[in-house]
Structures are given as C-alpha cells and as structure tokens.
Write an enzyme that holds these catalytic residues in place. Structure first.
Site, PDB file in Angstrom:
ATOM      1  CG  LEU A 185      -2.023  -1.062   1.257  1.00  0.00           C
ATOM      2  CD1 LEU A 185      -2.758  -1.003   2.597  1.00  0.00           C
ATOM      3  CD2 LEU A 185      -3.003  -0.857   0.115  1.00  0.00           C
ATOM      4  N   GLY A 186       1.994   1.214   0.626  1.00  0.00           N
ATOM      5  CA  GLY A 186       2.852   2.397   0.710  1.00  0.00           C
ATOM      6  C   GLY A 186       3.975   2.181   1.697  1.00  0.00           C
TER       7      GLY A 186
ATOM      8  N   GLY B  49       8.593   2.172   8.095  1.00  0.00           N
ATOM      9  CA  GLY B  49       8.228   0.836   7.664  1.00  0.00           C
ATOM     10  C   GLY B  49       7.483   0.823   6.352  1.00  0.00           C
TER      11      GLY B  49
ATOM     12  CG  ASP C 192       2.929  13.116  11.588  1.00  0.00           C
ATOM     13  OD1 ASP C 192       2.946  14.312  11.234  1.00  0.00           O
ATOM     14  OD2 ASP C 192       3.280  12.196  10.837  1.00  0.00           O
TER      15      ASP C 192
END
Length: 287
Positions: free
Chosen positions: A5-6, A11, A121
């Site tokens: 997915l990305g 990670g 974040d």
C-alpha cells in the site's frame, strides 16, 4: 499478503487478508532483524500507543509482534482515501461534510488523549475517509504524555505545516499540540491549503511560530474554534473534549484566561528579535 500500500521512514505497509477473509493492513519495520535499536524502540512505542487507544474513530490494532526478526503491526483496514487526497483531487469539503469530519476527528483526539497518548503527527494524510466516517491512523511518532514531560532530544518531529510552535521549538509537547494540528487540518479541509501556507520547511515553520494563521473561507463557529486552537500559547487552546462539546453545541467554548507565563520558546524569539533590532540600531549610529 495481497500487495503493497505504501511506505514511510519507519516501515512498509501491505494489504493483507486474515483467516476470516477480512482485509487488514500489515506494517513491517524497515530493515527487519537488521533494524537499529532506536528504530525498533519507536516501532514498539507505536504498537503500544495504538493498542491503548480505544475509539471507533481510530484504526484498531488486531495483532502485533515487535520482538521477532520481522516486527509487524496488523491493523484494521480502512477502505477509503486520505483527507489529503480527497481535497487535492476534489477540492475543499462542503460545510455539512466538514462539520462531520471535525466532530469525528475531535472525538478521535479525545480518545487518544484519554489513553494518555499524544499523536504528534495529526494531519490530512493521517485521516482516512472510510465508508463509516473518518478515522485517524499512524501512531509512528506518538508519545505518552508522561514521556513528553521533558524536552525531546532528537529535534523537532512531525510535519511542518501542522506542527505547533512548541513542537517546532523542541519544547515539551502535550495534547495541545494535537489540538493545534487538528485546527490546521480543518483549515486545509475547508480551504484546500494549510493555515500557514506551503513551501520550504524552514519558511513554513517560521510562519507557524511568528505569524497569524490564514483561515481563508472557513466560516461560522468552526472558524472561531480553529482560531482558538491555533493560538501560539498551548495553555490558551481548548482541550479535545472541549472541542467535541463545542462542535455538538454549535458554538465555541468560553476563552481561557490569557496565560501570564510566556513559554520559553516565545522568550527566545523575543530575545532574538531584540538582538536584531539592537544590531540594526548600532549599525545606524556607526554609519
């Protein structure tokens, strides 16, 4: 495992399917067994933080193993784009949808803070718009409120356009920093741009610490609420619980008394400005 997915600095995230046939996300620590102790420690903290948060507005952690050769975290899969992508592709959200987003994400922050966690974040890229509403993800740099009782030693961490002044100045960071980021995210959702603009990180951070936010077309009670949350002084901002109540009632909470104590990072800015003015005055005399 069905596909990637990305990935981020910590990670790689994959799409997977569990034994019951449900879709999940699997985050693997970059480097696996070769990952350094610092990276592994941050990964452990992310798993702990995510597991402590109990709320229907955050992605649930389903499984985790942070001690083996390939540390991983398995989370609920939220089928939907991020707020960042939606606004970039389709433009600002209409008022009814914006109000729902504001309430759900404020509820997520209230649950996060109730668990003793500071996200650090919160931003449009970490808000997923699923079929059952918005959900907050990614606790990669989250901290417990106790751990943030002392200043960080690794330098400012976060996304500049959504970082609070105290976060930029490497001061102790608590829940008010998340409230600041929430308001900046709501301004982005309403206008298509963050309240302190875009550009080089240094320029954005300078505007965050020294200029008033640009709230653009944001209107009504949410505008007043965002302005309160974007106060430079963390002690003047409402809490996430107050945000939820205000959004349900349709009006901003009563303003807090202005704090008399000036935070250290504001003192440093005032001293730096005084030195610049003093230097200019001295040069004027010499020439």
């Amino acid at each position: 495992m069905l596909g990637r997915l990305g990935e981020g600095g910590q990670g790689v995230v994959y799409l997977g399917r569990d034994a019951d046939g449900d879709l999940v996300t699997v985050k693997l620590l970059r480097g696996g067994v070769a990952a350094g102790q610092r990276a592994r420690s941050r990964f452990v903290k992310e798993a702990d933080a995510a597991q402590q948060v109990a709320g229907r507005h955050t992605a649930r952690v389903l499984d985790a193993d942070v001690t083996g050769d390939r540390p991983y975290i398995v989370s609920e899969f939220v089928e939907g784009p991020s707020l960042q992508h939606v606004v970039e592709d389709r433009g600002p959200l209409p008022p009814p949808r914006l109000r729902k987003l504001a309430l759900r994400t404020a509820g997520a922050l209230a649950a996060i803070h109730r668990a003793g966690i500071v996200h650090r974040d919160f931003k449009p890229g970490n808000v997923l718009l699923g079929p059952d509403g918005a959900k907050v993800i990614d606790f990669g740099i989250a901290r417990t409120t106790g751990a943030d009782a002392t200043p960080m030693t690794t330098g400012p961490v976060g996304t500049p356009a959504y970082m609070a002044p105290e976060q930029i100045e490497d001061e102790p960071v608590g829940p008010p920093a998340d409230v600041f980021a929430w308001a900046a995210t709501m301004v982005f959702a309403a206008t298509g741009r963050p309240p302190f603009g875009t550009g080089p990180s240094a320029a954005v951070m300078r505007r965050v610490t020294s200029r008033r936010p640009d709230l653009g077309e944001l209107e009504g009670p949410l505008r007043e609420l965002a302005a309160r949350c974007l106060d430079k002084n963390p002690a003047a901002r409402p809490t996430a619980r107050q945000l939820v109540r205000a959004l349900r009632d349709g009006q901003a909470p009563a303003p807090k008394p202005r704090p008399k104590r000036i935070p250290r990072y504001r003192w440093r800015m005032m001293i730096a400005l005084a030195l610049v003015v003093s230097a200019g005055f001295t040069l004027g005399i010499l020439f």
